[in-house]
Scaffold this motif. Structure first.
Motif, short mmCIF file in Angstrom:
data_model
loop_
_atom_site.label_atom_id
_atom_site.label_comp_id
_atom_site.label_asym_id
_atom_site.label_seq_id
_atom_site.Cartn_x
_atom_site.Cartn_y
_atom_site.Cartn_z
N ILE A 13 5.30 10.59 -6.00
CA ILE A 13 6.36 10.89 -6.41
C ILE A 13 6.09 11.25 -7.98
CG2 ILE A 13 8.60 10.27 -7.39
CD1 ILE A 13 9.03 8.38 -4.88
N THR A 14 5.22 10.74 -8.42
CA THR A 14 4.68 10.97 -10.01
C THR A 14 3.86 12.38 -9.97
OG1 THR A 14 4.67 8.72 -10.64
CG2 THR A 14 3.49 10.41 -12.10
N ARG A 15 3.10 12.51 -9.06
CA ARG A 15 2.45 13.81 -8.69
C ARG A 15 3.47 15.19 -8.56
NH1 ARG A 15 0.52 17.22 -5.04
NH2 ARG A 15 1.31 15.84 -3.52
N TYR B 54 6.15 20.15 -10.70
CA TYR B 54 7.53 21.06 -10.93
C TYR B 54 7.68 21.20 -12.37
CZ TYR B 54 7.79 21.13 -5.88
OH TYR B 54 7.57 21.64 -4.74
N VAL B 55 6.92 20.29 -13.32
CA VAL B 55 7.21 20.61 -14.85
C VAL B 55 6.66 21.74 -15.37
CG1 VAL B 55 7.13 19.63 -17.12
CG2 VAL B 55 7.58 18.40 -15.20
N GLY B 56 7.38 22.92 -15.95
CA GLY B 56 6.60 24.23 -16.27
C GLY B 56 7.56 25.29 -16.49
N ASP B 57 7.38 26.40 -16.78
CA ASP B 57 8.45 27.54 -17.30
C ASP B 57 9.21 27.74 -16.18
OD1 ASP B 57 5.58 29.00 -19.18
OD2 ASP B 57 6.90 27.59 -19.75
N ASN C 35 0.84 -1.24 0.00
CA ASN C 35 -0.11 0.00 0.08
C ASN C 35 0.74 1.14 -0.01
OD1 ASN C 35 -2.38 -1.55 0.10
ND2 ASN C 35 -2.55 -1.52 2.34
N TYR C 36 1.87 1.36 0.90
CA TYR C 36 2.78 2.53 1.03
C TYR C 36 3.69 2.55 -0.62
CZ TYR C 36 1.42 3.93 5.56
OH TYR C 36 0.74 4.44 6.59
N LEU C 37 4.03 1.49 -0.69
CA LEU C 37 4.68 1.49 -2.13
C LEU C 37 4.06 1.99 -3.26
CD1 LEU C 37 7.39 0.80 -3.23
CD2 LEU C 37 6.58 -1.30 -3.93
N ASP C 38 3.06 1.68 -3.38
CA ASP C 38 1.90 2.20 -4.40
C ASP C 38 1.60 3.72 -4.06
OD1 ASP C 38 1.61 -0.01 -5.60
OD2 ASP C 38 0.03 -0.80 -4.60
N TYR C 39 1.49 4.06 -2.88
CA TYR C 39 1.05 5.66 -2.42
C TYR C 39 2.14 6.50 -2.85
CZ TYR C 39 0.06 9.20 0.52
OH TYR C 39 0.11 10.91 0.81
#
Length: 674
Positions: A573-575, A580-583, A564-568
């Protein structure tokens, strides 16, 4: 500083004493001090009803100097207890069972540490259970302490975020060793150092120096493919460019001619000194007489005047009959590069050899090894440099925290030195203060604007030093030029200061580079350097690291919790990466920087490591391959003409072999009978 008002504090309630203690520890860390547990109050039934937590500087140290001056080998630690009255007192509510605050005093009588130094206090340095398990695993794998602290720093995001120091790690290892019957069976020897003659490692040039704590620091580094004069010239030009044109005041190297010529071309105003250790080693190989070395040492390192140096040199030449020795003649011509008598007055911070650089190479061997590629080498080297920088933070902490215990009769001067010099330099100054009793005043000359004092050392009346003092600006100068050479006042100057009843060190005798305030002038100008410290970011990062460790300690035991914690965490991390992807943020937080036109460096050996791989076949032909059946050249065993039809070779006694050598476009050969 984080403050709490009394009305806010009065509303706080704690479920138990441990929570109250952690709250006050947290408050103390945010405000620059630490906490100790104080008195207990119990009722008639022996139940604890009141607890007091005090500042760690509460009370005073017991005076035990009379008992320890003779038996104690190490000097006493700094006096830190100053009778601070700050405290937090909690009392239990019998009805609810909660603890409430009855006294909250924030009246401190001492200097409050900054957050980066406050974290180095013993009360704020903790080894968690997971840290202890990790240390035990590292020890069983044969990993040394330097690598252990580096691994913790890498996981935490820096040495300042680890939460404990190197000595705490040593203490934990010692405790773990005592718990077992023997620690010798599980020890694994670590590969020591770098191979000095590794043909796959490019020569690595390090520009090193000393900071205000007299610690070795790294100014710049460069990997070069060769060690010729042109390469060193380019390297020094790039170094000056990085230093915005500021050339070093003094340089110490070995006797390499290419390096010496490059320094003369690029840094003509820098005073170049040759390493004393290398010269003594060369003297042994060129003279071959062990009795000669002490005489050369006296000429090279003795505190002599120029006339005395010439006298000692001539006596040495006559004693060993070296009038016609070419190496001695060449050495004498370079006397201004190695003789203390001629170098006196040029600032070298007391350094006479390149041993600091050699010590750094030895320490770097704990981080790198000969099989690393260039990328891994740079990463590990950066880890090593980061550790050296953190040592400076530790030294700053020890210089600012507490007061030195006075050990000389010159208490006023010693107290003044302890407040101005860093701890390491203060120890050197204190050794000078202890020598003042051996100095006596023999003559005084009064001039129009200054006075000249002649002093001699006990049982050395032939050597007279002259100290000048200008009352208008309180400036002292001595003919021994030790202040100009090392940056520390000599015992001759201090003796005159005592004679004049001076109670504090004048500002001209405290070099800024040796003072506690050496970095104050640049602290505000280097926002993203090693001086920058955002306490809020550090606190948030440390809190997340601590919570992550606790989650790891609890979640790995159960398979469902682990999944559960591994998936969470994977989703989070992906979110966060997408956030932070942007200008204004990086496209890829962990992605490599793309570079073009960068080639791998050629393999080279440093000087002294023998010929490089590119020159191993120069001047001689390569040995040709031979047949595995008949030992002749020009063919292999599959196409051998001597192979019989049945696959057998003739008897060895009747086989002839031909050695063929390629010369131009023709083959030349000769026949040998085996």
């Amino acid at each position: 500083m984080f403050n709490l008002h009394n009305e806010d504090v009065s509303k706080l309630r704690f479920g138990n004493l441990e929570v109250a203690y952690k709250f006050y520890c947290w408050f103390a860390k945010m405000n620059g001090f630490a906490v100790r547990k104080g008195q207990d109050v119990r009722n008639k039934d022996g139940v604890l009803v009141q607890k007091t937590f005090v500042c760690n500087l509460e009370g005073y140290r017991k005076d035990r100097r009379d008992l320890t001056e003779v038996t104690r080998k190490r000097g006493p630690k700094h006096e830190t207890r100053c009778g601070c009255s700050a405290r937090l007192r909690v009392h239990i509510d019998i009805i609810s069972g909660l603890w409430y605050i009855t006294i909250f005093s924030f009246e401190h009588n001492h200097y409050m540490l900054t957050e980066k130094h406050c974290g180095l206090l013993a009360a704020h340095r903790k080894l968690t259970k997971s840290d202890q398990i990790q240390i035990k695993n590292y020890g069983q794998a044969g990993i040394k302490v330097a690598q252990m602290i580096g691994a913790f720093a890498n996981a935490a995001g820096g040495y300042d975020k680890v939460g404990f120091l190197k000595k705490d790690l040593h203490n934990q290892i010692q405790r773990q060793r005592k718990e077992t019957s023997s620690d010798a069976k599980g020890a694994v020897k670590y590969l020591l150092g770098l191979r000095t003659k590794d043909p796959l490692m490019c020569p690595f040039v390090v520009f090193s120096g000393v900071n205000h704590h007299n610690q070795t620091i790294i100014f710049a580094t460069a990997a070069v493919s060769n060690e010729v004069e042109g390469t060193y010239v380019w390297l020094l030009e790039q170094f000056l460019l990085a230093m915005k044109g500021k050339a070093p005041v003094s340089v110490i190297t070995d006797g390499d001619v290419a390096m010496r010529n490059a320094i003369r071309r690029v840094c003509p105003n820098s005073y170049h000194r040759l390493c004393a250790w290398h010269l003594l080693r060369n003297a042994m190989s060129n003279i071959g007489n062990l009795e000669f070395i002490p005489y050369l040492k006296k000429c090279m390192l003795g505190d002599n005047d120029v006339w005395k140096f010439e006298k000692l040199w001539n006596e040495m030449i006559d004693k060993f009959g070296l009038q016609d020795n070419s190496w001695i003649k060449e050495l004498y011509q370079k006397k201004k590069m190695w003789s203390t008598a001629h170098i006196r007055g040029h600032f070298f911070a007391g350094i006479r050899t390149t041993s600091r650089c050699e010590a750094f190479h030895s320490h770097m061997g704990q981080f790198v090894h000969s099989k690393m590629n260039m990328t891994d080498f740079v990463k590990q080297f950066n880890r090593c440099v980061c550790y050296f920088r953190f040592r400076e933070v530790e030294a700053d902490f020890h210089s600012q925290y507490g007061n030195a215990v006075l050990q000389t009769p010159l208490r006023s001067l010693e107290r003044s030195a302890s407040k101005q010099f860093t701890h390491e330099i203060f120890c050197l100054v204190r050794s000078v203060l202890k020598k003042v009793s051996l100095i006596s005043l023999c003559d005084t000359q009064e001039m129009a604007s200054f006075s000249i004092y002649s002093v001699t050392k006990y049982q050395d009346e032939g050597h007279v030093c002259r100290v000048s003092h200008s009352p208008s600006n309180n400036e002292f100068k001595c003919s021994c030029l030790r202040m100009e050479s090392i940056g520390i006042p000599c015992e001759h100057i201090v003796a005159i200061m005592v004679y004049l009843d001076t109670v504090e060190f004048p500002t001209n005798l405290v070099l800024n580079r040796w003072s506690k305030f050496a970095k104050d002038s640049i602290r505000g100008n280097v926002n993203d350097g090693s001086h920058y410290w955002d306490s809020h970011l550090v606190a948030r990062h440390a809190n997340l690291v601590h919570l992550s460790k606790e989650v790891s300690d609890l979640a790995y035991k159960d398979v469902d919790d682990y999944k559960n914690y591994l998936d969470y965490l994977t989703n989070e991390i992906t979110r966060l990466k997408s956030k932070y992807v942007g200008d204004n943020g990086p496209v890829n937080l962990n992605g490599p920087v793309e570079v073009d036109n960068i080639l791998n460096p050629s393999c080279a050996r440093s000087k002294g490591g023998g010929p490089s791989s590119n020159n191993t076949t120069a001047g001689r032909s390569r040995r040709p391959g031979t047949c595995g059946g008949c030992s002749q050249v020009g063919h292999n065993i599959r196409s051998c003409p001597n192979l019989a039809e049945d696959g057998e070779f003739p008897a060895a006694s009747s086989v002839q072999s031909m050695s063929v050598r390629l010369s131009g476009n023709n083959y030349e050969g000769y026949v040998n009978t085996r």
